[in-house]
Design a protein around this motif. Structure first.
Motif, mmCIF file in Angstrom:
data_model
loop_
_atom_site.group_PDB
_atom_site.id
_atom_site.type_symbol
_atom_site.label_atom_id
_atom_site.label_comp_id
_atom_site.label_asym_id
_atom_site.label_seq_id
_atom_site.Cartn_x
_atom_site.Cartn_y
_atom_site.Cartn_z
ATOM 1 N N LEU A 237 -11.696 1.165 -41.268
ATOM 2 C CA LEU A 237 -12.416 1.997 -40.305
ATOM 3 C C LEU A 237 -13.799 1.403 -40.038
ATOM 4 O O LEU A 237 -14.285 1.400 -38.899
ATOM 5 C CB LEU A 237 -12.534 3.427 -40.855
ATOM 6 N N HIS A 238 -14.419 0.876 -41.085
ATOM 7 C CA HIS A 238 -15.742 0.277 -40.938
ATOM 8 C C HIS A 238 -15.675 -1.028 -40.148
ATOM 9 O O HIS A 238 -16.499 -1.289 -39.265
ATOM 10 C CB HIS A 238 -16.352 0.027 -42.316
ATOM 11 N N LEU B 54 -15.314 9.811 -51.435
ATOM 12 C CA LEU B 54 -14.975 8.734 -52.371
ATOM 13 C C LEU B 54 -15.919 8.740 -53.570
ATOM 14 O O LEU B 54 -15.505 8.458 -54.701
ATOM 15 C CB LEU B 54 -15.012 7.374 -51.660
ATOM 16 N N LEU C 281 -16.682 7.976 -41.464
ATOM 17 C CA LEU C 281 -17.073 7.071 -42.558
ATOM 18 C C LEU C 281 -18.050 7.754 -43.511
ATOM 19 O O LEU C 281 -17.916 7.646 -44.739
ATOM 20 C CB LEU C 281 -17.718 5.799 -41.994
ATOM 21 N N LEU D 213 -16.132 10.319 -45.509
ATOM 22 C CA LEU D 213 -15.204 9.653 -46.422
ATOM 23 C C LEU D 213 -15.958 9.035 -47.598
ATOM 24 O O LEU D 213 -15.500 9.094 -48.749
ATOM 25 C CB LEU D 213 -14.397 8.601 -45.650
ATOM 26 N N ASP D 214 -17.128 8.481 -47.328
ATOM 27 C CA ASP D 214 -17.924 7.902 -48.422
ATOM 28 C C ASP D 214 -18.365 8.973 -49.412
ATOM 29 O O ASP D 214 -18.359 8.744 -50.626
ATOM 30 C CB ASP D 214 -19.133 7.151 -47.858
ATOM 31 N N GLY E 48 -12.864 0.001 -36.747
ATOM 32 C CA GLY E 48 -12.887 1.282 -36.047
ATOM 33 C C GLY E 48 -11.536 1.971 -35.991
ATOM 34 O O GLY E 48 -11.369 2.949 -35.278
ATOM 35 N N THR E 49 -10.560 1.442 -36.757
ATOM 36 C CA THR E 49 -9.228 2.057 -36.751
ATOM 37 C C THR E 49 -8.826 2.487 -38.161
ATOM 38 O O THR E 49 -9.405 2.025 -39.144
ATOM 39 C CB THR E 49 -8.139 1.090 -36.240
ATOM 40 N N ARG F 14 -11.067 3.051 -45.617
ATOM 41 C CA ARG F 14 -12.508 3.061 -45.366
ATOM 42 C C ARG F 14 -12.976 1.695 -44.847
ATOM 43 O O ARG F 14 -13.759 1.614 -43.901
ATOM 44 C CB ARG F 14 -13.222 3.397 -46.676
ATOM 45 N N ALA G 112 -15.522 7.547 -35.650
ATOM 46 C CA ALA G 112 -15.570 6.682 -36.837
ATOM 47 C C ALA G 112 -16.862 6.777 -37.643
ATOM 48 O O ALA G 112 -16.806 6.896 -38.873
ATOM 49 C CB ALA G 112 -15.266 5.237 -36.439
ATOM 50 N N GLU H 284 -10.403 8.263 -34.863
ATOM 51 C CA GLU H 284 -11.037 6.960 -34.640
ATOM 52 C C GLU H 284 -12.258 7.005 -33.721
ATOM 53 O O GLU H 284 -13.235 6.305 -33.982
ATOM 54 C CB GLU H 284 -9.984 5.948 -34.165
ATOM 55 N N ARG I 268 -4.810 9.202 -34.918
ATOM 56 C CA ARG I 268 -5.740 8.129 -34.522
ATOM 57 C C ARG I 268 -6.663 8.595 -33.401
ATOM 58 O O ARG I 268 -7.862 8.325 -33.416
ATOM 59 C CB ARG I 268 -4.960 6.895 -34.041
#
Lengths: 307, 307
Positions: free
Chosen positions: B245-246, A235, A228, A231-232, B249-250, B242, A224, A221, A217
């Protein structure tokens, strides 16, 4: 040099600089028993001494402590940091109006262990040490001092910006941690049969899920937005693969793309270690462009000095 | 024993059985120079000899060749296989009406290398060797013979069914391959900077993306239904992460779940190798239930014989 915070990174840096007889003193909140090393538990005393000696200050505490250290820094003292999230540190520095005195850095020598007990000589040997180019043109002497610090302990300075650094580590460090957690979870949902059949691909793919959850974390985190974005992208690749496997029974282009990407990574990481550094005279005409070109080429640099 | 196809698995099996002086002969389409080993390039001659000697036949060719071998098998000859996709082989066997003569198996001793050149003595030592329980109650002698074959070469028989086997390997072998490809692709999209900063988490997480693309397709695509199910589970976990996180933020529960899953895997794989096998007399009352209980517990078995 003055190091604030003597955990794994700050403490190992103190050991290395002391070993080569470079003047260095440090501050740590809790006392440390290390005969021969110049360590104080008084922050005011340490900062007064840094101001008197015009020392380069190195912030080496966890991110949450950084703002209060920034508020206490002596005016005009130049400083760098070793915190992993570069945009977050840069924002905190900007909030205090200290941009002109700061060049950020991030020695990539983390480990599962932390704290003074984990410190050791030689931790930074051959480690990548990204150093931030944001507004570098306005502070060549400081940029050179931070690069020379990295070089003193055997690390490889890599020029980049805070935004590009954070986007890069999201892809190659934070995303692998998230995937390892998700793969471990999906594998374990198959129960003892699945886990008793697991071999190298599962073992390696889940290795970093063994890290403590609070550590994962703490590294992911604060980054972020970049995580994101990465990760997008991932995905989208997986969703496309899923649709192709469902519609055609094939993995489509994924195996070719993944194989080419892994080979590219192997080439870049071999080259990063085997190619000689790009040598740069900081402050000479075009020096920032030379550093940007080195970054684009995946090369590390050696600062020869500052003109 | 009669082995059809002398690639990595079939050839290594021939070497091991020959080394312990167990009667064994083999067929391979292309000639193999291996003095002292009993190898033919004639399939009809080999199958005639198998029928005369009432040999247990081991299908060790790639999956695409299996249907034509099944069509050529002598009536009443019992057989097993070493092909990785158990439902696909079982369907091909069923299509030929040969269910009563067949118990499937899958020695998990694959490697990046393949072909006779890659064969070696001792390949199966301590390897997991899943043996299929489908309709086992109707053919205890054959089930015991296949387990004893695995034991002869030092492998660990693990009872399961074709469907459970394929679902398990989708989770712990095929999914890791797909994730490694996707992670490598996303990392490389970050260019040389990202790759030059990559460390252990990226290196380990993308290791199997170095496998040849056609090999990855050959192992994943025939298991498409089970791979889709595992991939959908993983996508749900990643999509939930996802969104969290969005929104917050965790990473939510992911680090705890992933860490617990990895620790569970470590326990199961340690236990799988360190616990003694469950000893079973095949054909004795309740023997199939004993094997199912061993499967659920993630234990391997040792067949003492067949009553």
């Amino acid at each position: 040099m003055c190091i604030l915070g003597l955990g794994l990174i700050g403490g190992s840096l103190l050991r290395d600089l002391h070993a080569i007889k470079h003047p260095v003193f440090g501050y740590n909140r809790s006392p440390i028993s290390a005969p021969g090393l110049d360590i104080s538990t008084s922050l005011p005393d340490t900062l007064t001494r840094a101001a008197e000696n015009n020392a380069l200050i190195i912030l080496a505490t966890p991110m949450p402590v950084v703002p209060q250290l920034l508020a206490a820094l002596p005016p005009q003292c130049e400083f760098t940091d070793v915190v992993s999230m570069k945009t977050a540190v840069a924002a905190a520095v900007h909030a205090q109006g200290l941009d002109a005195q700061f060049v950020g850095g991030h020695p990539m020598a983390g480990a599962a262990e932390s704290g003074w007990e984990a410190t050791r000589l030689g931790l930074f040997q051959d480690a990548a040490w990204p150093i931030m180019l944001d507004d570098a043109a306005t502070k060549p002497h400081l940029w050179a001092d931070v690069a020379l610090l990295a070089q003193l302990v055997g690390a490889r300075p890599i020029p980049t910006t805070a935004a590009r650094h954070d986007a890069a580590v999201a892809r190659i460090s934070h995303l692998p941690h998230i995937l390892a957690e998700a793969l471990a979870t999906t594998g374990a949902a198959g129960g003892t049969l699945a886990l008793s059949l697991a071999a190298g691909s599962f073992r390696d793919g889940t290795r970093v899920a063994a890290a403590r959850p609070e550590l994962v974390r703490a590294i992911c985190e604060p980054n972020a937005p970049a995580v994101l974005a990465a990760l997008d992208e991932l995905l989208e690749t997986l969703t496309t693969t899923r649709q192709q496997l469902h519609a055609t029974g094939t993995l489509g282009e994924l195996p070719d793309n993944g194989h080419a990407a892994r080979k590219y990574y192997e080439e870049v990481s071999t080259a990063a270690l085997s190619l000689p550094p790009v040598e740069v005279c900081v402050g000479a005409p075009g020096w920032v462009q030379e550093l940007e070109a080195a970054e684009t080429a995946g090369r590390w640099v050696r600062v020869l000095g500052c003109v």
